[in-house]
Design a protein around this motif. Structure first.
Motif, PDB file in Angstrom:
ATOM      1  N   GLY A 179       0.388 -20.613  -0.446  1.00 54.91           N
ATOM      2  CA  GLY A 179       1.529 -20.810  -1.314  1.00 54.91           C
ATOM      3  C   GLY A 179       2.211 -19.560  -1.835  1.00 54.91           C
ATOM      4  O   GLY A 179       3.196 -19.662  -2.560  1.00 54.91           O
ATOM      5  N   TRP A 180       1.714 -18.395  -1.498  1.00 55.46           N
ATOM      6  CA  TRP A 180       2.311 -17.160  -2.000  1.00 55.46           C
ATOM      7  C   TRP A 180       3.180 -16.466  -0.957  1.00 55.46           C
ATOM      8  O   TRP A 180       3.820 -15.466  -1.256  1.00 55.46           O
ATOM      9  CB  TRP A 180       1.228 -16.183  -2.458  1.00 55.46           C
ATOM     10  N   GLY A 181       3.187 -16.947   0.247  1.00 51.72           N
ATOM     11  CA  GLY A 181       3.947 -16.313   1.317  1.00 51.72           C
ATOM     12  C   GLY A 181       3.035 -15.500   2.211  1.00 51.72           C
ATOM     13  O   GLY A 181       1.808 -15.582   2.111  1.00 51.72           O
ATOM     14  N   HIS A 182       3.653 -14.738   3.069  1.00 50.98           N
ATOM     15  CA  HIS A 182       2.883 -13.927   4.005  1.00 50.98           C
ATOM     16  C   HIS A 182       3.717 -12.731   4.457  1.00 50.98           C
ATOM     17  O   HIS A 182       4.863 -12.578   4.044  1.00 50.98           O
ATOM     18  CB  HIS A 182       2.425 -14.761   5.198  1.00 50.98           C
ATOM     19  N   PHE A 183       3.115 -11.918   5.298  1.00 55.07           N
ATOM     20  CA  PHE A 183       3.785 -10.747   5.853  1.00 55.07           C
ATOM     21  C   PHE A 183       3.890 -10.915   7.358  1.00 55.07           C
ATOM     22  O   PHE A 183       3.000 -11.466   7.995  1.00 55.07           O
ATOM     23  CB  PHE A 183       2.987  -9.473   5.544  1.00 55.07           C
ATOM     24  N   GLN A 184       4.988 -10.435   7.896  1.00 52.56           N
ATOM     25  CA  GLN A 184       5.128 -10.468   9.347  1.00 52.56           C
ATOM     26  C   GLN A 184       5.505  -9.075   9.832  1.00 52.56           C
ATOM     27  O   GLN A 184       5.886  -8.214   9.058  1.00 52.56           O
ATOM     28  CB  GLN A 184       6.162 -11.496   9.778  1.00 52.56           C
ATOM     29  N   GLY A 185       5.384  -8.884  11.110  1.00 56.17           N
ATOM     30  CA  GLY A 185       5.657  -7.582  11.703  1.00 56.17           C
ATOM     31  C   GLY A 185       4.349  -6.890  12.021  1.00 56.17           C
ATOM     32  O   GLY A 185       3.380  -7.527  12.449  1.00 56.17           O
ATOM     33  N   ASN A 186       4.299  -5.615  11.757  1.00 55.68           N
ATOM     34  CA  ASN A 186       3.128  -4.806  12.074  1.00 55.68           C
ATOM     35  C   ASN A 186       2.080  -4.926  10.957  1.00 55.68           C
ATOM     36  O   ASN A 186       1.724  -3.951  10.307  1.00 55.68           O
ATOM     37  CB  ASN A 186       3.560  -3.345  12.264  1.00 55.68           C
ATOM     38  N   PHE A 187       1.605  -6.146  10.737  1.00 54.95           N
ATOM     39  CA  PHE A 187       0.680  -6.442   9.649  1.00 54.95           C
ATOM     40  C   PHE A 187      -0.415  -7.348  10.178  1.00 54.95           C
ATOM     41  O   PHE A 187      -0.136  -8.435  10.674  1.00 54.95           O
ATOM     42  CB  PHE A 187       1.426  -7.143   8.503  1.00 54.95           C
ATOM     43  N   ASP A 188      -1.672  -6.893  10.070  1.00 54.60           N
ATOM     44  CA  ASP A 188      -2.774  -7.707  10.583  1.00 54.60           C
ATOM     45  C   ASP A 188      -3.568  -8.419   9.485  1.00 54.60           C
ATOM     46  O   ASP A 188      -4.597  -9.024   9.756  1.00 54.60           O
ATOM     47  CB  ASP A 188      -3.704  -6.863  11.464  1.00 54.60           C
ATOM     48  N   GLY A 189      -3.099  -8.323   8.238  1.00 49.82           N
ATOM     49  CA  GLY A 189      -3.773  -9.005   7.140  1.00 49.82           C
ATOM     50  C   GLY A 189      -4.895  -8.207   6.508  1.00 49.82           C
ATOM     51  O   GLY A 189      -5.553  -8.686   5.589  1.00 49.82           O
ATOM     52  N   SER A 190      -5.116  -6.979   6.966  1.00 45.91           N
ATOM     53  CA  SER A 190      -6.212  -6.168   6.428  1.00 45.91           C
ATOM     54  C   SER A 190      -5.822  -5.556   5.081  1.00 45.91           C
ATOM     55  O   SER A 190      -4.641  -5.441   4.739  1.00 45.91           O
ATOM     56  CB  SER A 190      -6.563  -5.054   7.413  1.00 45.91           C
ATOM     57  N   LEU A 191      -6.844  -5.138   4.362  1.00 50.56           N
ATOM     58  CA  LEU A 191      -6.609  -4.468   3.091  1.00 50.56           C
ATOM     59  C   LEU A 191      -5.840  -3.163   3.315  1.00 50.56           C
ATOM     60  O   LEU A 191      -4.939  -2.826   2.542  1.00 50.56           O
ATOM     61  CB  LEU A 191      -7.941  -4.196   2.374  1.00 50.56           C
ATOM     62  N   MET A 192      -6.169  -2.444   4.364  1.00 50.67           N
ATOM     63  CA  MET A 192      -5.482  -1.176   4.624  1.00 50.67           C
ATOM     64  C   MET A 192      -4.010  -1.377   4.969  1.00 50.67           C
ATOM     65  O   MET A 192      -3.169  -0.548   4.603  1.00 50.67           O
ATOM     66  CB  MET A 192      -6.195  -0.383   5.715  1.00 50.67           C
ATOM     67  N   ASP A 193      -3.668  -2.465   5.644  1.00 50.05           N
ATOM     68  CA  ASP A 193      -2.257  -2.761   5.873  1.00 50.05           C
ATOM     69  C   ASP A 193      -1.559  -3.080   4.553  1.00 50.05           C
ATOM     70  O   ASP A 193      -0.395  -2.723   4.351  1.00 50.05           O
ATOM     71  CB  ASP A 193      -2.086  -3.919   6.855  1.00 50.05           C
ATOM     72  N   SER A 194      -2.277  -3.743   3.650  1.00 45.65           N
ATOM     73  CA  SER A 194      -1.713  -4.028   2.324  1.00 45.65           C
ATOM     74  C   SER A 194      -1.479  -2.738   1.551  1.00 45.65           C
ATOM     75  O   SER A 194      -0.472  -2.581   0.864  1.00 45.65           O
ATOM     76  CB  SER A 194      -2.649  -4.945   1.532  1.00 45.65           C
ATOM     77  N   VAL A 195      -2.408  -1.790   1.673  1.00 49.89           N
ATOM     78  CA  VAL A 195      -2.261  -0.489   1.010  1.00 49.89           C
ATOM     79  C   VAL A 195      -1.078   0.270   1.603  1.00 49.89           C
ATOM     80  O   VAL A 195      -0.250   0.833   0.873  1.00 49.89           O
ATOM     81  CB  VAL A 195      -3.566   0.337   1.121  1.00 49.89           C
ATOM     82  N   TYR A 196      -0.984   0.284   2.919  1.00 50.86           N
ATOM     83  CA  TYR A 196       0.140   0.954   3.585  1.00 50.86           C
ATOM     84  C   TYR A 196       1.470   0.356   3.119  1.00 50.86           C
ATOM     85  O   TYR A 196       2.400   1.083   2.752  1.00 50.86           O
ATOM     86  CB  TYR A 196      -0.004   0.823   5.106  1.00 50.86           C
ATOM     87  N   PHE A 197       1.547  -0.970   3.108  1.00 45.16           N
ATOM     88  CA  PHE A 197       2.772  -1.633   2.669  1.00 45.16           C
ATOM     89  C   PHE A 197       3.078  -1.273   1.220  1.00 45.16           C
ATOM     90  O   PHE A 197       4.222  -1.005   0.857  1.00 45.16           O
ATOM     91  CB  PHE A 197       2.655  -3.152   2.841  1.00 45.16           C
ATOM     92  N   SER A 198       2.049  -1.249   0.386  1.00 48.52           N
ATOM     93  CA  SER A 198       2.241  -0.921  -1.021  1.00 48.52           C
ATOM     94  C   SER A 198       2.739   0.514  -1.196  1.00 48.52           C
ATOM     95  O   SER A 198       3.630   0.768  -2.011  1.00 48.52           O
ATOM     96  CB  SER A 198       0.936  -1.138  -1.792  1.00 48.52           C
ATOM     97  N   PHE A 199       2.190   1.460  -0.449  1.00 56.38           N
ATOM     98  CA  PHE A 199       2.652   2.853  -0.539  1.00 56.38           C
ATOM     99  C   PHE A 199       4.123   2.962  -0.149  1.00 56.38           C
ATOM    100  O   PHE A 199       4.888   3.654  -0.814  1.00 56.38           O
ATOM    101  CB  PHE A 199       1.809   3.783   0.337  1.00 56.38           C
ATOM    102  N   THR A 200       4.514   2.301   0.919  1.00 58.18           N
ATOM    103  CA  THR A 200       5.911   2.407   1.348  1.00 58.18           C
ATOM    104  C   THR A 200       6.844   1.701   0.365  1.00 58.18           C
ATOM    105  O   THR A 200       7.988   2.116   0.200  1.00 58.18           O
ATOM    106  CB  THR A 200       6.121   1.838   2.766  1.00 58.18           C
ATOM    107  N   THR A 201       6.358   0.675  -0.294  1.00 62.50           N
ATOM    108  CA  THR A 201       7.174  -0.038  -1.277  1.00 62.50           C
ATOM    109  C   THR A 201       7.247   0.738  -2.583  1.00 62.50           C
ATOM    110  O   THR A 201       8.328   0.907  -3.161  1.00 62.50           O
ATOM    111  CB  THR A 201       6.614  -1.453  -1.517  1.00 62.50           C
ATOM    112  N   PHE A 202       6.105   1.213  -3.078  1.00 62.54           N
ATOM    113  CA  PHE A 202       6.034   1.946  -4.351  1.00 62.54           C
ATOM    114  C   PHE A 202       6.918   3.178  -4.318  1.00 62.54           C
ATOM    115  O   PHE A 202       7.592   3.503  -5.294  1.00 62.54           O
ATOM    116  CB  PHE A 202       4.576   2.337  -4.615  1.00 62.54           C
TER     117      PHE A 202
END
Length: 151
Positions: free
Chosen positions: A71-94
């Motif tokens: 219910g919160w959504g998801h990520f698409q593209g170069n994202f495999d669902g790992s914690l490190m992908d979440s960290v990478y996404f967060s760094f580029t967003t922050f």
């Protein structure tokens, strides 16, 4: 929508508090230890970088949890669902760099927008803090006339 707003507020409050505490504790540490001016600047820069990294990880952990929960959504593209992908996404967003190789879909998008704004504000706060520290260093080491304060 109300739950997403509450989560966003909670996450932003958490990282702002982390940043505030980091700067307060860094100031206290520097006042107690009174390091040489070059060391003081180095410690200040490294302290601010650590604070930002911790803040990015807070957002990343929330993204990771949101991605795994229904219910919160998801990520698409170069994202495999790992914690490190979440960290990478967060760094580029922050940092508002936003490479665009990962795209948020659903409710999680609201947090990405607020993270970019929060990152901009906190990075600006850090830049101001570093500027004041550098001004103190230059005024002490070179005298007020060399810092441009008298002109």
């Amino acid at each position: 929508m109300l739950l997403a707003t509450a989560l966003n507020v909670l996450v932003v409050m958490t990282v702002v508090l982390i940043h505030y505490e980091a700067l307060i504790r860094l100031s206290g540490f520097l006042a107690r230890t009174r390091p040489r001016h070059r060391v003081r600047l180095l410690v200040t820069v490294l302290g601010v970088l650590v604070a930002h990294a911790v803040e990015v990880w807070v957002f990343a952990l929330v993204y990771y949890g949101m991605h795994r929960a229904d219910g919160w959504g998801h990520f698409q593209g170069n994202f495999d669902g790992s914690l490190m992908d979440s960290v990478y996404f967060s760094f580029t967003t922050f940092t508002t760099l936003g490479f665009g190789d990962i795209e948020p879909l659903g409710t999680v998008r609201f947090l990405t927008g607020i993270e970019g704004l929060t990152g901009l504000v906190l990075i600006t706060w850090s830049a101001s803090y570093l500027f004041v520290e550098m001004q103190r260093h230059w005024a002490f080491r070179y005298g007020a006339s060399d810092t441009g304060a008298d002109s």
